[in-house]
Motif scaffolding. Sequence first.
Motif, PDB file in Angstrom:
ATOM      1  N   GLN A 244       3.452  -4.163  -7.427  1.00 20.33           N
ATOM      2  CA  GLN A 244       4.077  -4.957  -6.366  1.00 20.33           C
ATOM      3  C   GLN A 244       4.584  -4.053  -5.239  1.00 20.33           C
ATOM      4  N   TYR A 245       5.318  -3.015  -5.601  1.00 26.02           N
ATOM      5  CA  TYR A 245       5.908  -2.127  -4.598  1.00 26.02           C
ATOM      6  C   TYR A 245       4.837  -1.347  -3.837  1.00 26.02           C
ATOM      7  N   ALA A 246       3.852  -0.804  -4.569  1.00 25.28           N
ATOM      8  CA  ALA A 246       2.819   0.016  -3.934  1.00 25.28           C
ATOM      9  C   ALA A 246       2.018  -0.780  -2.910  1.00 25.28           C
ATOM     10  N   PHE A 247       1.653  -2.011  -3.258  1.00 29.68           N
ATOM     11  CA  PHE A 247       0.862  -2.821  -2.334  1.00 29.68           C
ATOM     12  C   PHE A 247       1.701  -3.328  -1.173  1.00 29.68           C
ATOM     13  N   ARG A 248       2.952  -3.637  -1.424  1.00 23.57           N
ATOM     14  CA  ARG A 248       3.813  -4.063  -0.318  1.00 23.57           C
ATOM     15  C   ARG A 248       3.960  -2.932   0.704  1.00 23.57           C
ATOM     16  N   LYS A 249       4.186  -1.718   0.197  1.00 24.97           N
ATOM     17  CA  LYS A 249       4.378  -0.582   1.088  1.00 24.97           C
ATOM     18  C   LYS A 249       3.101  -0.265   1.863  1.00 24.97           C
ATOM     19  N   THR A 250       1.962  -0.301   1.175  1.00 23.55           N
ATOM     20  CA  THR A 250       0.693   0.044   1.825  1.00 23.55           C
ATOM     21  C   THR A 250       0.266  -1.017   2.828  1.00 23.55           C
ATOM     22  N   LEU A 251       0.258  -2.271   2.392  1.00 25.17           N
ATOM     23  CA  LEU A 251      -0.222  -3.339   3.272  1.00 25.17           C
ATOM     24  C   LEU A 251       0.754  -3.632   4.404  1.00 25.17           C
ATOM     25  N   GLY A 252       2.048  -3.404   4.149  1.00 23.60           N
ATOM     26  CA  GLY A 252       3.038  -3.661   5.187  1.00 23.60           C
ATOM     27  C   GLY A 252       2.930  -2.699   6.347  1.00 23.60           C
ATOM     28  N   ALA A 253       2.291  -1.556   6.159  1.00 21.73           N
ATOM     29  CA  ALA A 253       2.127  -0.574   7.233  1.00 21.73           C
ATOM     30  C   ALA A 253       0.819  -0.760   7.995  1.00 21.73           C
ATOM     31  N   MET A 254       0.049  -1.806   7.668  1.00 24.05           N
ATOM     32  CA  MET A 254      -1.248  -2.024   8.298  1.00 24.05           C
ATOM     33  C   MET A 254      -1.258  -3.354   9.046  1.00 24.05           C
ATOM     34  N   THR A 255      -2.155  -3.444  10.004  1.00 28.59           N
ATOM     35  CA  THR A 255      -2.347  -4.706  10.714  1.00 28.59           C
ATOM     36  C   THR A 255      -3.286  -5.594   9.900  1.00 28.59           C
ATOM     37  N   LEU A 256      -3.349  -6.849  10.298  1.00 32.07           N
ATOM     38  CA  LEU A 256      -4.222  -7.789   9.601  1.00 32.07           C
ATOM     39  C   LEU A 256      -5.684  -7.339   9.684  1.00 32.07           C
ATOM     40  N   ASP A 257      -6.109  -6.897  10.868  1.00 32.03           N
ATOM     41  CA  ASP A 257      -7.508  -6.459  11.031  1.00 32.03           C
ATOM     42  C   ASP A 257      -7.826  -5.279  10.134  1.00 32.03           C
ATOM     43  N   GLN A 258      -6.891  -4.332  10.010  1.00 30.28           N
ATOM     44  CA  GLN A 258      -7.120  -3.171   9.157  1.00 30.28           C
ATOM     45  C   GLN A 258      -7.242  -3.576   7.691  1.00 30.28           C
ATOM     46  N   ILE A 259      -6.414  -4.516   7.280  1.00 28.13           N
ATOM     47  CA  ILE A 259      -6.456  -4.977   5.882  1.00 28.13           C
ATOM     48  C   ILE A 259      -7.785  -5.646   5.581  1.00 28.13           C
ATOM     49  N   LEU A 260      -8.252  -6.484   6.504  1.00 29.59           N
ATOM     50  CA  LEU A 260      -9.508  -7.191   6.280  1.00 29.59           C
ATOM     51  C   LEU A 260     -10.705  -6.257   6.350  1.00 29.59           C
ATOM     52  N   GLU A 261     -10.609  -5.190   7.165  1.00 31.94           N
ATOM     53  CA  GLU A 261     -11.739  -4.288   7.334  1.00 31.94           C
ATOM     54  C   GLU A 261     -11.778  -3.194   6.266  1.00 31.94           C
ATOM     55  N   LYS A 262     -10.582  -2.745   5.781  1.00 27.18           N
ATOM     56  CA  LYS A 262     -10.508  -1.589   4.896  1.00 27.18           C
ATOM     57  C   LYS A 262      -9.896  -1.958   3.553  1.00 27.18           C
ATOM     58  N   LYS A 263     -10.434  -2.986   2.953  1.00 24.04           N
ATOM     59  CA  LYS A 263      -9.872  -3.474   1.697  1.00 24.04           C
ATOM     60  C   LYS A 263      -9.965  -2.439   0.581  1.00 24.04           C
ATOM     61  N   VAL A 264     -11.105  -1.738   0.499  1.00 22.02           N
ATOM     62  CA  VAL A 264     -11.327  -0.762  -0.566  1.00 22.02           C
ATOM     63  C   VAL A 264     -10.365   0.416  -0.430  1.00 22.02           C
ATOM     64  N   SER A 265     -10.180   0.936   0.793  1.00 21.00           N
ATOM     65  CA  SER A 265      -9.299   2.076   0.987  1.00 21.00           C
ATOM     66  C   SER A 265      -7.848   1.718   0.685  1.00 21.00           C
ATOM     67  N   VAL A 266      -7.475   0.467   0.944  1.00 23.93           N
ATOM     68  CA  VAL A 266      -6.130   0.028   0.605  1.00 23.93           C
ATOM     69  C   VAL A 266      -5.922   0.136  -0.895  1.00 23.93           C
ATOM     70  N   ASP A 267      -6.891  -0.324  -1.689  1.00 22.84           N
ATOM     71  CA  ASP A 267      -6.791  -0.243  -3.144  1.00 22.84           C
ATOM     72  C   ASP A 267      -6.618   1.200  -3.602  1.00 22.84           C
ATOM     73  N   ALA A 268      -7.389   2.102  -3.041  1.00 18.08           N
ATOM     74  CA  ALA A 268      -7.366   3.503  -3.460  1.00 18.08           C
ATOM     75  C   ALA A 268      -6.010   4.135  -3.183  1.00 18.08           C
ATOM     76  N   GLU A 269      -5.446   3.858  -2.019  1.00 15.52           N
ATOM     77  CA  GLU A 269      -4.156   4.440  -1.663  1.00 15.52           C
ATOM     78  C   GLU A 269      -3.046   3.930  -2.582  1.00 15.52           C
ATOM     79  N   ALA A 270      -3.041   2.633  -2.812  1.00 13.48           N
ATOM     80  CA  ALA A 270      -1.994   2.049  -3.651  1.00 13.48           C
ATOM     81  C   ALA A 270      -2.158   2.463  -5.109  1.00 13.48           C
ATOM     82  N   ALA A 271      -3.398   2.524  -5.578  1.00 10.04           N
ATOM     83  CA  ALA A 271      -3.661   2.814  -6.984  1.00 10.04           C
ATOM     84  C   ALA A 271      -3.209   4.210  -7.380  1.00 10.04           C
TER      85      ALA A 271
END
Length: 382
Positions: free
Chosen positions: A245-272
């Motif tokens: 919960q914390y890792a994804f909130r911190k990672t996704l909260g620092a990104m824009t909507l377009d970045q989240i939709l475009e870079k879904k895989v990289s978001v997972d890697a950073e949070a994981a």
Amino acid sequence: MIKRLIDKLMGRKRVLINENERAVWLYKGVAKGIIGPGEHMLPNWDGSLMVERQMLDRQLFVSAYTQAVLDRLEDDVATHLTQVRTSENEIAVIERDGMINTILKPDAKLILWTDAGPWTSQLIDIADEPRVSAKLLKRLIKAGQMQQVMLVEVDEGKTALVSIDGQLADTLAPGVYGYWTPGRKVTARQIDLARQSLDVAGQEILTRDRVTLRVNIAAEYRVVDPVKAVTEVRDFVDALYRGLQYAFRKTLGAMTLDQILEKKVSVDAEAAEKVRADMANIGIEVSDIALKDVILPGEMREILNQVVAAQKEAEANVIRRREETNATRSLLNTAKVMADNPVMLRLKELESLESIATKVDKLTVTNGTVGLMNDLVKLSDD
């Protein structure tokens, strides 16, 4: 009748004890002996004889005069009674004729009729041996003598952590175990060692461009160090849940909507990366972590749908213009070939004439074939 009279005159009484009985007799209030089966002549001046009968099938010697019997009648006690005593940290397993009969708790005493036996007893120091031996446990289960034992059954693919009075005492593999419970608190917690999945659903996150999203996260994990998993945190599943919960909130909260939709895989890697490192410290191995769903609010979904539709329409227009350009270029190339080659032009004219002829029922030529071809050429030149 005469016997009774003689006995009365002699100050005695005949007492008959059956085979299934034993008795304690007192004279003038004093314990005098323990008698077995048969007829006994006992003193009874002034009716002062008292006989306390007990049945052998009850096995236990229970009397209002127990202490007097033990203190005064040592020889009779040694002959007729079997005593079992336990100290502060001892358990006694009492057997009758080779079968478990009773489990005696610590700091206890049991007096049995010897003739109700034969009796044997085994003293076990439960401070040094808190776990019941496998052989004895099977016998206790079979005899239904589990009142002083806690049974711990560990299934395949699991382990159990046993604590005694709040301190970790044992780590168990799959199997059946027993622990002595008198005078202590025994608890067991089973830990599943198989790979498991955890879903973190419906988490609301505010992006950097202030769009509220709901995301669903999934992770697979397994316990590799059960002692760490239990002792380092109160609830390791809850710790993993909060870590995701914390890792994804911190990672996704620092990104824009377009970045989240475009870079879904990289978001997972950073949070994981952070989640795996934190969980490894408490004995949990996290394998797959995935951002399963990104759920947009209704109005934002409509706007994105319009954007996507506009993008697709623009792409379609580009493709349409490209095809038109290609077709025009092709026509231009054909015209150049015909202008440089009259024979090719004639062949093309004949193909056109053939195409027209296939679409009419009747064709009348009034000026002859030569005139027709000349007119066509003239029309073509004009």
